[in-house]
Structure formats: structure tokens, C-alpha cells
Design a protein around this motif. Structure first.
Motif, mmCIF file in Angstrom:
data_model
loop_
_atom_site.group_PDB
_atom_site.id
_atom_site.type_symbol
_atom_site.label_atom_id
_atom_site.label_comp_id
_atom_site.label_asym_id
_atom_site.label_seq_id
_atom_site.Cartn_x
_atom_site.Cartn_y
_atom_site.Cartn_z
ATOM 1 N N THR A 112 0.811 -1.042 0.055
ATOM 2 C CA THR A 112 -0.079 0.028 -0.152
ATOM 3 C C THR A 112 0.813 1.213 -0.108
ATOM 4 N N ILE A 113 0.493 2.261 -0.886
ATOM 5 C CA ILE A 113 1.033 3.281 -0.815
ATOM 6 C C ILE A 113 0.260 4.234 0.194
ATOM 7 N N GLY A 114 0.852 4.820 1.214
ATOM 8 C CA GLY A 114 0.235 5.700 2.120
ATOM 9 C C GLY A 114 0.955 5.651 3.422
ATOM 10 N N ASP A 115 0.430 6.487 4.207
ATOM 11 C CA ASP A 115 1.055 6.804 5.651
ATOM 12 C C ASP A 115 0.622 5.659 6.805
ATOM 13 N N ALA A 116 1.688 4.905 7.009
ATOM 14 C CA ALA A 116 1.178 3.741 7.765
ATOM 15 C C ALA A 116 0.638 3.973 9.006
ATOM 16 N N LEU A 117 1.034 5.163 9.685
ATOM 17 C CA LEU A 117 0.552 5.723 11.065
ATOM 18 C C LEU A 117 -0.837 5.860 11.005
ATOM 19 N N VAL A 118 -1.495 6.351 9.697
ATOM 20 C CA VAL A 118 -3.016 6.673 9.479
ATOM 21 C C VAL A 118 -3.588 5.396 9.024
ATOM 22 N N GLU A 119 -3.188 4.726 7.974
ATOM 23 C CA GLU A 119 -3.550 3.725 7.568
ATOM 24 C C GLU A 119 -3.696 2.226 8.210
ATOM 25 N N ALA A 120 -2.639 1.912 8.764
ATOM 26 C CA ALA A 120 -2.405 0.451 9.472
ATOM 27 C C ALA A 120 -3.426 0.156 10.389
ATOM 28 N N PRO A 121 -3.778 1.223 11.444
ATOM 29 C CA PRO A 121 -4.880 1.012 12.406
ATOM 30 C C PRO A 121 -6.055 0.879 11.817
ATOM 31 N N LYS A 122 -6.421 1.521 10.405
ATOM 32 C CA LYS A 122 -7.565 1.365 10.083
ATOM 33 C C LYS A 122 -7.835 -0.158 9.312
ATOM 34 N N LEU A 123 -6.942 -0.946 9.503
ATOM 35 C CA LEU A 123 -7.170 -2.508 9.013
ATOM 36 C C LEU A 123 -7.936 -3.342 9.858
ATOM 37 N N GLY A 124 -7.734 -2.873 11.028
ATOM 38 C CA GLY A 124 -8.479 -3.426 12.365
ATOM 39 C C GLY A 124 -7.839 -4.931 12.295
ATOM 40 N N ILE A 125 -6.634 -5.067 12.143
ATOM 41 C CA ILE A 125 -5.819 -6.494 12.147
ATOM 42 C C ILE A 125 -5.023 -6.426 13.615
ATOM 43 N N THR A 126 -4.919 -7.404 14.047
ATOM 44 C CA THR A 126 -3.909 -7.701 15.317
ATOM 45 C C THR A 126 -2.694 -8.223 14.705
ATOM 46 N N PHE A 127 -1.723 -7.602 14.865
ATOM 47 C CA PHE A 127 -0.394 -8.445 14.219
ATOM 48 C C PHE A 127 0.522 -9.097 15.036
ATOM 49 N N ASP A 128 1.259 -9.893 14.612
ATOM 50 C CA ASP A 128 2.304 -10.702 15.374
ATOM 51 C C ASP A 128 3.572 -10.143 15.436
ATOM 52 N N MET A 129 3.757 -9.318 14.270
ATOM 53 C CA MET A 129 5.154 -9.067 13.987
ATOM 54 C C MET A 129 5.049 -7.523 13.327
ATOM 55 N N ALA A 130 5.973 -6.587 13.484
ATOM 56 C CA ALA A 130 6.095 -5.457 12.803
ATOM 57 C C ALA A 130 7.662 -5.078 12.667
#
Length: 211
Positions: A112-130
Motif C-alpha cells: 500500500t502507498i500511504g502513511d502507515a501511521l494513519v492507514e495501518a490501524p484502519k485495517l483492524g488487524i492484530t499483528f504478530d510482528m512488525a
């Protein structure tokens, strides 16, 4: 022993990166400014190994650049796993997207092209690793965002945390990147929500576990 000789020895005694990643590395260094920002052979094999060890289902990457690290992490994923990778520089897309889509693990990477600070939380996903490898000036903000979307016991990997040794220096007032790295390192060192260790690999890689 010279560091160049030692690095050559190491690369001769670990898994090969493969022809596709080698060609991506070469193309990155020929066509992009600051091509050395790509993870490269040694760190790429480490990322794949860490994914095998952690066995994440969902990985968040902040800072795709040429796609090298995303491909390496995707190689280590089990069936059904995904790498969600964000690149804020839209000028990067024309180079990076074809390399990701042409890889053998394209089905495991959401680019995805975009700001992760804004867009990643919108996914509603719980991540296991970053994997944090974006703008050094906003490492602290990125860290806090990643920590919020990470599961308990999950891992954050932060790249470039030794910053060519500049962390030992007093940064110039205008050097916001070095200031960002130093502030991040000091903050994480004091953060009792996590366990952490810095590996002196390439430009420094911090492994962080959310308690």
C-alpha cells in the motif's frame, strides 16, 4: 580481520538469497538513490529466519522501499500468512510494485502507498510482528502505533538503530533523523512494556517483544 573479508565469509556460509532477490538488490542500487537502504543478503536471510521462528500470521512493515525485506519476510510465512507493507513515498510505486508482484510470494504481500501511521490501524488487524524501517524522524510515533496493533508476546523489529555510529555523537540541530533514532533508542530502553535487545547487524537491528 577486515570487516569486508568477514562479511564475505559470512555470506559464503549462509543460505543464498536467490537469483530474484539478487537481481532486485542490483536493480535497487542501480536505479534508486540510497540503494543500500534495502535489507540485502544477510539481513534478508535473518528476517526470513525470524519469521520462521516467530511464526506470525500477520506482519506489518513500515517502509517498503524496493520490496526486498517484504519479499524476504513473506518467504518465511506459513500458508495464509500476510505481510502488510506501507510506503509513504508515492514515487516509489512504479519501481517497487512490479518487483513485488513478480515475486514467488506476491500472494502473501499487500503493498500500500500511504502513511502507515494513519492507514495501518484502519485495517483492524492484530499483528504478530512488525518491521519498522521508515522515516527515522517519526520512529517514536511509528513504534507507539505498532505497539497498539501488536498482540501480547508479539515482536517489533526496528532497523537502522545504530545509524552508522552516529548514535554516539551529538546530532546537529537540523539533523532530525539522528535525533529521531537517538530519541527512539532512549525511549525503548526505558519502556517497561517491552523486552529489547540491539543486534549490531549492518546498521543496527533492535528486537523488541511486547510483554
Amino acid at each position: 580481520m577486515k570487516s569486508e573479508e568477514l562479511e564475505k565469509y559470512i555470506l559464503q556460509h549462509i543460505d543464498a538469497e536467490g537469483d530474484y532477490l539478487y537481481r532486485l538488490w542490483r536493480s535497487t542500487n542501480v536505479h534508486l538513490l540510497r540503494g543500500r537502504m534495502a535489507s540485502g543478503h544477510l539481513q534478508g536471510r535473518l528476517l526470513k529466519m525470524l519469521v520462521h521462528m516467530i511464526r506470525p500470521k500477520n506482519i506489518l512493515e513500515v517502509g517498503t522501499f524496493s520490496g526486498y525485506s517484504a519479499i524476504c519476510m513473506a518467504e518465511g510465512l506459513e500458508e495464509g500468512g500476510k505481510v502488510y507493507t506501507f510506503e509513504i513515498n508515492d514515487e516509489q510505486e512504479d519501481f517497487t510494485r512490479p518487483w513485488i508482484e513478480g515475486s514467488s510470494v506476491a500472494d502473501k504481500i499487500i503493498f500500500t502507498i500511504g502513511d502507515a501511521l494513519v492507514e495501518a490501524p484502519k485495517l483492524g488487524i492484530t499483528f504478530d510482528m512488525a518491521f519498522i524501517d521508515g522515516d527515522k524522524r517519526t520512529y517514536l510515533e511509528t513504534y507507539e502505533m505498532a505497539l497498539k496493533v501488536l498482540r501480547k508476546g508479539g515482536f517489533i523489529l526496528a532497523d537502522n538503530t545504530l545509524w552508522d555510529g552516529h548514535v554516539l555523537e551529538t546530532p546537529a540541530p537540523a539533523d532530525r533523523q539522528t535525533q529521531g533514532i537517538e530519541s527512539f533508542n532512549d525511549y525503548v530502553a526505558r519502556d517497561n512494556r517491552v523486552e529489547k535487545v540491539i543486534l549490531p547487524l549492518r546498521d543496527g537491528l533492535t528486537l523488541i517483544r511486547k510483554i
